[in-house]
Design an enzyme around this catalytic site. Structure first.
Site, PDB file in Angstrom:
ATOM      1  N   SER A  25       0.828  -1.211   0.000  1.00 47.70           N
ATOM      2  CA  SER A  25       0.000   0.000   0.000  1.00 47.70           C
ATOM      3  C   SER A  25       0.859   1.255   0.000  1.00 47.70           C
ATOM      4  O   SER A  25       0.324   2.360  -0.009  1.00 47.70           O
ATOM      5  CB  SER A  25      -0.934   0.012   1.215  1.00 47.70           C
ATOM      6  OG  SER A  25      -0.181  -0.009   2.407  1.00 47.70           O
ATOM      7  N   ASN A 112      -1.400  -1.506  13.713  1.00 47.91           N
ATOM      8  CA  ASN A 112      -2.852  -1.304  13.819  1.00 47.91           C
ATOM      9  C   ASN A 112      -3.201   0.006  14.512  1.00 47.91           C
ATOM     10  O   ASN A 112      -4.061   0.752  14.041  1.00 47.91           O
ATOM     11  CB  ASN A 112      -3.508  -2.486  14.543  1.00 47.91           C
ATOM     12  CG  ASN A 112      -3.332  -3.785  13.784  1.00 47.91           C
ATOM     13  OD1 ASN A 112      -2.846  -3.759  12.651  1.00 47.91           O
ATOM     14  ND2 ASN A 112      -3.699  -4.899  14.383  1.00 47.91           N
ATOM     15  N   THR A 157     -39.594  27.207  -8.414  1.00 47.67           N
ATOM     16  CA  THR A 157     -39.854  25.891  -7.821  1.00 47.67           C
ATOM     17  C   THR A 157     -40.259  25.047  -9.027  1.00 47.67           C
ATOM     18  O   THR A 157     -40.901  25.551  -9.953  1.00 47.67           O
ATOM     19  CB  THR A 157     -40.992  25.913  -6.775  1.00 47.67           C
ATOM     20  OG1 THR A 157     -42.189  26.371  -7.405  1.00 47.67           O
ATOM     21  CG2 THR A 157     -40.675  26.818  -5.592  1.00 47.67           C
ATOM     22  N   HIS A 158     -39.852  23.808  -9.027  1.00 46.58           N
ATOM     23  CA  HIS A 158     -40.082  22.929 -10.198  1.00 46.58           C
ATOM     24  C   HIS A 158     -39.477  23.544 -11.465  1.00 46.58           C
ATOM     25  O   HIS A 158     -39.933  23.266 -12.567  1.00 46.58           O
ATOM     26  CB  HIS A 158     -41.574  22.664 -10.430  1.00 46.58           C
ATOM     27  CG  HIS A 158     -42.318  22.302  -9.182  1.00 46.58           C
ATOM     28  ND1 HIS A 158     -42.471  21.011  -8.759  1.00 46.58           N
ATOM     29  CD2 HIS A 158     -42.909  23.089  -8.246  1.00 46.58           C
ATOM     30  CE1 HIS A 158     -43.159  20.999  -7.621  1.00 46.58           C
ATOM     31  NE2 HIS A 158     -43.427  22.253  -7.277  1.00 46.58           N
ATOM     32  N   SER A 279     -15.433  24.275 -27.729  1.00 43.33           N
ATOM     33  CA  SER A 279     -15.714  22.975 -28.330  1.00 43.33           C
ATOM     34  C   SER A 279     -14.690  22.734 -29.422  1.00 43.33           C
ATOM     35  O   SER A 279     -14.234  23.675 -30.073  1.00 43.33           O
ATOM     36  CB  SER A 279     -17.126  22.998 -28.915  1.00 43.33           C
ATOM     37  OG  SER A 279     -17.233  22.069 -29.973  1.00 43.33           O
ATOM     38  N   LYS A 285     -18.931  27.932 -29.254  1.00 40.92           N
ATOM     39  CA  LYS A 285     -19.247  27.426 -27.918  1.00 40.92           C
ATOM     40  C   LYS A 285     -18.430  28.063 -26.789  1.00 40.92           C
ATOM     41  O   LYS A 285     -17.249  28.318 -26.908  1.00 40.92           O
ATOM     42  CB  LYS A 285     -19.029  25.908 -27.856  1.00 40.92           C
ATOM     43  CG  LYS A 285     -20.011  25.114 -28.676  1.00 40.92           C
ATOM     44  CD  LYS A 285     -21.434  25.231 -28.187  1.00 40.92           C
ATOM     45  CE  LYS A 285     -21.622  24.563 -26.875  1.00 40.92           C
ATOM     46  NZ  LYS A 285     -22.402  23.348 -26.893  1.00 40.92           N
ATOM     47  N   ASN A 287     -18.504  26.801 -22.996  1.00 37.42           N
ATOM     48  CA  ASN A 287     -19.142  25.803 -22.131  1.00 37.42           C
ATOM     49  C   ASN A 287     -18.770  25.966 -20.657  1.00 37.42           C
ATOM     50  O   ASN A 287     -17.619  26.253 -20.337  1.00 37.42           O
ATOM     51  CB  ASN A 287     -18.741  24.393 -22.582  1.00 37.42           C
ATOM     52  CG  ASN A 287     -19.330  24.042 -23.931  1.00 37.42           C
ATOM     53  OD1 ASN A 287     -20.416  24.506 -24.291  1.00 37.42           O
ATOM     54  ND2 ASN A 287     -18.611  23.232 -24.693  1.00 37.42           N
ATOM     55  N   GLU A 292     -19.904  21.860 -14.619  1.00 38.34           N
ATOM     56  CA  GLU A 292     -20.376  20.500 -14.910  1.00 38.34           C
ATOM     57  C   GLU A 292     -19.500  19.457 -14.210  1.00 38.34           C
ATOM     58  O   GLU A 292     -19.992  18.465 -13.682  1.00 38.34           O
ATOM     59  CB  GLU A 292     -20.367  20.248 -16.417  1.00 38.34           C
ATOM     60  CG  GLU A 292     -21.396  21.077 -17.161  1.00 38.34           C
ATOM     61  CD  GLU A 292     -21.183  20.988 -18.657  1.00 38.34           C
ATOM     62  OE1 GLU A 292     -21.858  20.180 -19.297  1.00 38.34           O
ATOM     63  OE2 GLU A 292     -20.338  21.738 -19.193  1.00 38.34           O
ATOM     64  N   GLN A 324      -7.088  -1.694   4.925  1.00 36.21           N
ATOM     65  CA  GLN A 324      -6.074  -0.967   4.155  1.00 36.21           C
ATOM     66  C   GLN A 324      -6.714  -0.237   2.964  1.00 36.21           C
ATOM     67  O   GLN A 324      -6.190   0.756   2.479  1.00 36.21           O
ATOM     68  CB  GLN A 324      -5.023  -1.964   3.666  1.00 36.21           C
ATOM     69  CG  GLN A 324      -3.901  -1.351   2.871  1.00 36.21           C
ATOM     70  CD  GLN A 324      -2.776  -2.338   2.676  1.00 36.21           C
ATOM     71  OE1 GLN A 324      -2.047  -2.648   3.605  1.00 36.21           O
ATOM     72  NE2 GLN A 324      -2.634  -2.850   1.463  1.00 36.21           N
TER      73      GLN A 324
HETATM   74  N1  ARG Z   1      -0.995  -1.009   5.671  1.00 35.60           N
HETATM   75  C1  ARG Z   1      -1.894  -1.394   6.707  1.00 35.60           C
HETATM   76  C2  ARG Z   1      -3.207  -0.604   6.601  1.00 35.60           C
HETATM   77  O1  ARG Z   1      -3.200   0.416   6.027  1.00 35.60           O
HETATM   78  C3  ARG Z   1      -1.299  -1.129   8.042  1.00 35.60           C
HETATM   79  C4  ARG Z   1      -1.795  -2.017   9.117  1.00 35.60           C
HETATM   80  C5  ARG Z   1      -1.331  -3.382   8.875  1.00 35.60           C
HETATM   81  N2  ARG Z   1      -1.569  -4.245   9.982  1.00 35.60           N
HETATM   82  C6  ARG Z   1      -1.451  -5.553   9.904  1.00 35.60           C
HETATM   83  N3  ARG Z   1      -1.676  -6.217  10.977  1.00 35.60           N
HETATM   84  N4  ARG Z   1      -1.140  -6.158   8.785  1.00 35.60           N
HETATM   85  O2  ARG Z   1      -4.222  -1.023   7.105  1.00 35.60           O
END
Ligand code: ARG
Length: 462
Positions: A25, A112, A157-158, A279, A285, A287, A292, A324
């Site tokens: 991650s 954690n 309204t509407h 455009s 155009k 826009n 949007e 994660q």
């Molecule tokens: N990369 C993990 C997350 O974002 C960190 C916590 C991971 N904890 C574990 N026990 N594997 O949740």
């Protein structure tokens, strides 16, 4: 140290590269580095205070963490996918540089509680930034209200002509909504600003730590009362994105109004060319793409909210790796809302109202019909009867293609004998506005007073 596995534990084989790329991650959560380091510095300080590490060890850890932070900031730090996430990348770099002292940092801490902490620290900053941007948009709305203080627009309204109102009253309606958005974020902050650090993996620690110390150092209001809760819930994330969803919903409505108002048919607003796009085929155009897209990006934020809710549904206590997956919706929704708010404030500052076009349509569509019915009520006619009488006059005027005020008093009297010459003081949009009395209405004195109050609110609010 085995390069492939920073944390070995019972595992004897190195992780397969497919698993590494599937589970990593750091490509996403590297953005938390400042918060991770801030949290680690506070943790090391607490460990020293509780005599779990020495003051000297703390100093070495803190110094090295700051060096790592500088390297990440200037782009010279090398992230390693095999170290999974930002937490292990930083901790591993620390151990590589200072050996056994670095290995002590993770005492009485788990990823954690660490990741829950980083998210809460990150979110506090986001709430602060977003609140500032909301105020910026309010300023733009108030300024535009001031510039258009006497402009009367048709109210819908509407999407049909309903009643006339002052343009600043319309603009300030959004300022009020945004104020509640700020209130929701402020309230959300109360639940975000609680420290989970000290919960460790899930049940706390046998070591004599003091979570109050880290909470104080990091500016938290309090500490989570239950270690299991501290590491396993992401309700604060859901709440934060839900606040952003409401903001986004409000933005999508102002955008929708102005997209319609920018059309040839309405021509109420003139958005500066620098905030419009052309455009590729139609040379004429102009826009309103920014509007949007802000309207469209609302769908991302709602999607992020649904992702988080779905992510957390039915998860057994305590931490699960599923969690994660919370980072992308969080980062995406926060980035998106910040971009939208900043762009919309600039666009409001660069939009002019085309009063010549607005004035042309306020005479159409019997915007004064309700005021006319209330005139009859003041002469003693029950409201339901008044409603019917004005309905009949609308039909007559439509046949003649004229407004109420264009009928003679004699003709008007055919519909109700209570109608007198003073009726001409209530007909027409200007009279309608002038005669409004109820609190919070579009009456000029109320709108001007509220505009002044808004000027005070936003000038005291950063
Ligand atoms: N990369 C993990 C997350 O974002 C960190 C916590 C991971 N904890 C574990 N026990 N594997 O949740």
């Amino acid at each position: 140290m085995d390069k492939k596995r920073f944390v070995e534990g019972r595992l004897k084989k190195s992780t397969s590269s497919d698993v590494l790329s599937f589970t990593e991650s750091v490509s996403i959560d590297w953005r938390l580095y400042k918060y991770d380091i801030k949290g680690s510095i506070a943790h090391a300080t607490m460990l020293a205070k509780c005599q779990i590490i020495t003051d000297n060890e703390r100093d070495i850890i803190v110094r090295t963490l700051k060096k790592i932070e500088d390297e990440i900031s200037d782009g010279s730090f090398e992230f390693k996918t095999e170290l999974e996430d930002i937490h292990m990348n930083i901790e591993s770099a620390l151990s590589e540089r200072i050996g056994d002292v670095g290995k002590k940092l993770h005492t009485a801490r788990s990823r954690n509680d660490q990741v829950a902490l980083d998210l809460r620290l990150w979110m506090r900053d986001q709430i602060n930034d977003i609140s500032g941007l909301l105020t910026r948009l309010q300023k733009a709305l108030v300024l535009s209200g001031r510039d258009n203080i006497d402009v009367i627009i048709p109210g819908f309204t509407h999407l049909q002509h309903a009643q006339p109102l002052l343009l600043p009253h319309y603009l300030l309606a959004y300022a009020e909504m945004i104020e509640r958005d700020k209130g929701r974020l402020k309230d959300c902050l109360k639940r975000v600003n609680v420290s989970p650090l000290g919960a460790c993996a899930m049940t706390g620690t046998t070591l004599a730590t003091d979570p109050m110390v880290t909470a104080d150092l990091l500016g938290f209001d309090s500490v989570c009362h239950n270690s299991l809760d501290a590491v396993s819930d992401r309700d604060f994330c859901v709440e934060f994105v839900s606040c952003l969803s409401v903001i986004s919903m409000h933005l999508s409505r102002i955008c929708e109004d102005w997209i319609i108002w920018a059309s040839e048919e309405f021509g109420f607003v003139d958005i500066d060319d620098s905030y419009c796009t052309g455009s590729s085929i139609m040379p004429q155009k102009k826009n309103p793409d920014c509007l949007e897209l802000i309207r469209g990006k609302c769908s991302r934020i709602y999607g992020d909210l649904v992702s988080l809710l779905t992510l957390m549904k039915g998860l057994p206590l305590a931490y699960n790796r599923d969690m994660q997956e919370d980072k992308e919706p969080l980062f995406n929704s926060s980035d998106t809302i910040k971009n939208c708010l900043s762009l919309l404030a600039d666009l409001v500052n660069n939009t002019k109202f085309r009063t010549e076009n607005i004035n042309k349509v306020t005479t159409k569509g019997f915007l004064d019909a309700t005021a006319f019915a209330e005139y009859l009520v003041q002469k003693g006619v029950p409201f339901r009867d008044a409603h019917k009488i004005i309905g009949d006059i609308v039909v007559a005027c439509s046949d003649l293609s004229c407004s109420f005020a264009e009928l003679s008093l004699e003709r008007l009297k055919d519909f109700s004998h209570v109608i007198e010459a003073d009726v001409f003081d209530v007909l027409g949009t200007e009279n309608c506005i002038k005669n409004l009395k109820s609190y919070g209405s579009s009456a000029p004195e109320f709108v001007k007073k509220r505009l002044m109050e808004w000027e005070n609110i936003i000038s005291s609010d950063n």
